[in-house]
Design a protein around this motif. Structure first.
Motif, short mmCIF file in Angstrom:
data_model
loop_
_atom_site.label_atom_id
_atom_site.label_comp_id
_atom_site.label_asym_id
_atom_site.label_seq_id
_atom_site.Cartn_x
_atom_site.Cartn_y
_atom_site.Cartn_z
N PHE A 22 46.33 34.02 29.60
CA PHE A 22 44.92 34.05 29.20
C PHE A 22 44.00 33.68 30.36
CE2 PHE A 22 41.16 31.76 27.64
CZ PHE A 22 40.55 32.80 26.94
N TRP A 23 44.30 32.58 31.05
CA TRP A 23 43.38 32.14 32.11
C TRP A 23 43.37 33.08 33.30
CZ3 TRP A 23 39.61 29.31 30.88
CH2 TRP A 23 39.73 28.29 29.94
N VAL A 24 44.52 33.58 33.69
CA VAL A 24 44.56 34.54 34.79
C VAL A 24 43.80 35.81 34.40
CG1 VAL A 24 46.06 36.05 36.15
CG2 VAL A 24 46.70 33.66 35.80
N GLY A 25 44.05 36.30 33.18
CA GLY A 25 43.35 37.50 32.73
C GLY A 25 41.85 37.30 32.63
N LEU A 26 41.43 36.12 32.15
CA LEU A 26 40.00 35.83 32.01
C LEU A 26 39.32 35.78 33.38
CD1 LEU A 26 37.62 35.11 30.18
CD2 LEU A 26 38.30 32.70 30.38
N VAL A 27 39.98 35.15 34.35
CA VAL A 27 39.40 35.09 35.71
C VAL A 27 39.27 36.49 36.28
CG1 VAL A 27 39.85 34.34 38.07
CG2 VAL A 27 40.16 32.74 36.18
N LEU A 28 40.29 37.32 36.11
CA LEU A 28 40.23 38.69 36.63
C LEU A 28 39.14 39.50 35.94
CD1 LEU A 28 44.04 39.51 36.92
CD2 LEU A 28 42.44 39.00 38.78
N TRP A 29 38.99 39.30 34.62
CA TRP A 29 37.94 40.02 33.88
C TRP A 29 36.55 39.60 34.35
CZ3 TRP A 29 34.14 38.41 30.31
CH2 TRP A 29 33.51 39.44 29.60
N LEU A 30 36.34 38.29 34.50
CA LEU A 30 35.04 37.80 34.97
C LEU A 30 34.75 38.29 36.38
CD1 LEU A 30 35.14 34.11 33.66
CD2 LEU A 30 33.66 35.96 32.84
N ALA A 31 35.78 38.31 37.24
CA ALA A 31 35.58 38.79 38.61
C ALA A 31 35.20 40.27 38.60
CB ALA A 31 36.86 38.58 39.42
N THR A 32 35.82 41.03 37.71
CA THR A 32 35.50 42.46 37.61
C THR A 32 34.06 42.66 37.15
OG1 THR A 32 37.82 42.91 37.03
CG2 THR A 32 36.22 44.65 36.60
N VAL A 33 33.63 41.88 36.17
CA VAL A 33 32.24 41.97 35.69
C VAL A 33 31.26 41.66 36.81
CG1 VAL A 33 30.53 40.97 34.13
CG2 VAL A 33 32.83 41.45 33.29
N LEU A 34 31.50 40.58 37.53
CA LEU A 34 30.58 40.18 38.60
C LEU A 34 30.52 41.23 39.71
CD1 LEU A 34 31.44 36.37 38.87
CD2 LEU A 34 29.40 37.42 37.83
N ILE A 35 31.68 41.76 40.07
CA ILE A 35 31.70 42.73 41.17
C ILE A 35 31.03 44.04 40.75
CG2 ILE A 35 33.24 44.15 42.60
CD1 ILE A 35 35.15 41.77 42.68
N ILE A 36 31.20 44.44 39.50
CA ILE A 36 30.53 45.66 39.02
C ILE A 36 29.01 45.49 39.09
CG2 ILE A 36 30.02 47.02 36.95
CD1 ILE A 36 32.91 46.94 36.23
N PHE A 37 28.50 44.35 38.62
CA PHE A 37 27.06 44.12 38.66
C PHE A 37 26.55 43.97 40.10
CE2 PHE A 37 27.48 42.85 34.14
CZ PHE A 37 26.46 43.62 33.62
N ALA A 38 27.41 43.44 40.97
CA ALA A 38 26.98 43.24 42.35
C ALA A 38 27.00 44.53 43.16
CB ALA A 38 27.88 42.20 43.02
N THR A 39 27.96 45.40 42.89
CA THR A 39 28.12 46.61 43.71
C THR A 39 27.72 47.89 43.00
OG1 THR A 39 30.43 46.96 43.00
CG2 THR A 39 30.05 45.48 44.88
N GLY A 40 27.71 47.86 41.65
CA GLY A 40 27.43 49.08 40.90
C GLY A 40 28.52 50.13 41.03
N ASN A 41 29.74 49.71 41.38
CA ASN A 41 30.85 50.64 41.58
C ASN A 41 31.41 51.11 40.24
OD1 ASN A 41 33.08 52.07 42.36
ND2 ASN A 41 34.04 50.40 43.51
N PRO A 42 31.23 52.39 39.87
CA PRO A 42 31.71 52.87 38.57
C PRO A 42 33.23 52.98 38.50
CG PRO A 42 30.85 54.70 39.85
CD PRO A 42 30.56 53.45 40.63
N ASN A 43 33.91 52.97 39.65
CA ASN A 43 35.37 53.07 39.64
C ASN A 43 36.04 51.85 39.02
OD1 ASN A 43 35.33 55.56 40.95
ND2 ASN A 43 35.36 54.63 42.98
N LEU A 44 35.28 50.75 38.90
CA LEU A 44 35.84 49.53 38.31
C LEU A 44 35.69 49.49 36.79
CD1 LEU A 44 34.65 46.83 40.88
CD2 LEU A 44 36.93 47.82 40.63
N VAL A 45 34.99 50.45 36.21
CA VAL A 45 34.77 50.44 34.76
C VAL A 45 36.09 50.54 33.99
CG1 VAL A 45 33.76 51.72 32.82
CG2 VAL A 45 32.40 51.25 34.87
#
Length: 311
Positions: A22-45
C-alpha cells in the motif's frame, strides 16, 4: 551436523507485506500525479490510471491472502483469480448487460446486481474447481480476489472515461474519480463476492460444488445489496426532494440550493455506510459459522461436478 531449520518469522513480520504494498503504491501514485501536473506529460496518464485503480484492490487481496487457511491458496492461484476473474467478469457482465438491460427504469440497478454477481460467482466456481479442501475462509479469500479484480478493471474504465470532459482532458477529474472509488472499494465487489465464495465453499464437497437454497438466497441478497449500492445516489436525490422540495431534470435537481446539496450528499454517504455495514456483518457471520458443525449437503441439491486435480 545437520543444519537447523530456520524458524518462520513472527506473525507481525509475515503480515506486513500488504502494508508495504500500500505505502509503496501510494507514494508512486502521488509521484505520478505531481509529475503529470508539473510537466503536463500525457504519456503518464496510463500509469496514473493503473496505479490508482489497482492500488487498493491489490492491497486488500494481499491482506486477505496472509489470512488463508490452507496451503492450496498459492500466490499463483490468487493472481489467476484476480486477473482472469476480473477481466472475464468485466467482459461477461458488460456483454450480458448490453443485451439484457435495455430499459432505463430503476429496475436496471437490480438487473446489474443480478448479472454481475452471477458472473463473478460462476468465474469463482470455475477457477476454484480443482481445490482439494474447500475451507470457508479460503472461499471468502478467493471470492474477494475475483471481486477486487473486477473492481480494479472496472475502476480503470471509469477513471479513463472521466478524463474526457466537454472542456478537454481533466486530470483533476481522473484523480478525483480514483480517490472516491478507492475509498469505497473495500465495501463493494470484493466484499460481495467474498460472501458468495464463503457460502459456496461451506456447502461443497471435494468432488462437487453444491447449489443449495442458502447459496441461492445469498446470491439474491448480495445482488440486492449491489443494486442498493448503485442506486443510492438516485435514492438520496428522491429523499432530498421529499424533504426540501424542488424540480428534477435529467437526474439532477434544477438550481439546487446549498442546503439541498448538503442533504443529498449526506444521505448518499449514509446509504453507502449502511450497505457497507450490512455486508461486513454478513461476511463476519458467515466466517464465524465455519467453526460450527456443518450439515451434509442435501441429496437433492444441484451438484456441479469438479474434476479432481491431476497428481
Amino acid at each position: 551436523m545437520a543444519e537447523a531449520t530456520p524458524e518462520p518469522p513472527p506473525p507481525a513480520i509475515r503480515r506486513r507485506a500488504w502494508l508495504r504494498i500500500f505505502w509503496v503504491g501510494l507514494v508512486l501514485w502521488l509521484a505520478t500525479v505531481l509529475i503529470i501536473f508539473a510537466t503536463g506529460n500525457p504519456n503518464l496518464v496510463p500509469t496514473l490510471v493503473l496505479l490508482g485503480s489497482f492500488l487498493v484492490p491489490v492491497t486488500f487481496v494481499a491482506w486477505a491472502f496472509e489470512r488463508r487457511e490452507t496451503g492450496e491458496l498459492t500466490p499463483g492461484l490468487i493472481l489467476n483469480t484476480f486477473i482472469a476473474g476480473g477481466v472475464a467478469g468485466v467482459l461477461a457482465a458488460s456483454l450480458l448487460e448490453s443485451y439484457l438491460l435495455r430499459s432505463s427504469s430503476v429496475l436496471v440497478f437490480l438487473g446489474v446486481g443480478l448479472i454481475e454477481e452471477a458472473v463473478k460467482l460462476a468465474v469463482l466456481a470455475f477457477l476454484a474447481r480443482h481445490l482439494h479442501h474447500k475451507a470457508v475462509r479460503d472461499g471468502a479469500i478467493l471470492g474477494a480476489s475475483v471481486g477486487f479484480g473486477f473492481a480494479a478493471f472496472e475502476t480503470a474504465g471509469y477513471a479513463f472515461t472521466s478524463l474526457f470532459t466537454a472542456h478537454g482532458l481533466s486530470v483533476t477529474q481522473l484523480v478525483g474519480t480514483e480517490v472516491l472509488r478507492s475509498v469505497i472499494a473495500p465495501f463493494g465487489h470484493g466484499l460481495w463476492t467474498a460472501i458468495l465464495g464463503a457460502v459456496l465453499f461451506s456447502s461443497s464437497t471435494r468432488e462437487h460444488f453444491t447449489v443449495t437454497g442458502r447459496l441461492i438466497l445469498s446470491y439474491l441478497g448480495v445482488a440486492l445489496l449491489h443494486a442498493f449500492w448503485d442506486a443510492i445516489r438516485v435514492i438520496a436525490l428522491l429523499l432530498t426532494l421529499l424533504f426540501t422540495g424542488g424540480v428534477v431534470r435529467h437526474g439532477r435537481i434544477v438550481q439546487p440550493t446549498g442546503g439541498q446539496l448538503v442533504v443529498a450528499t449526506a444521505l448518499e454517504w449514509i446509504g453507502l455506510a449502511i450497505v457497507a455495514l450490512i455486508g461486513v456483518l454478513w461476511l463476519r457471520a458467515v466466517l464465524r459459522s465455519e467453526h460450527r458443525p456443518q450439515p451434509a449437503p442435501p441429496a437433492g441439491g444441484w451438484r456441479v461436478p469438479i474434476r479432481p486435480p491431476r497428481t
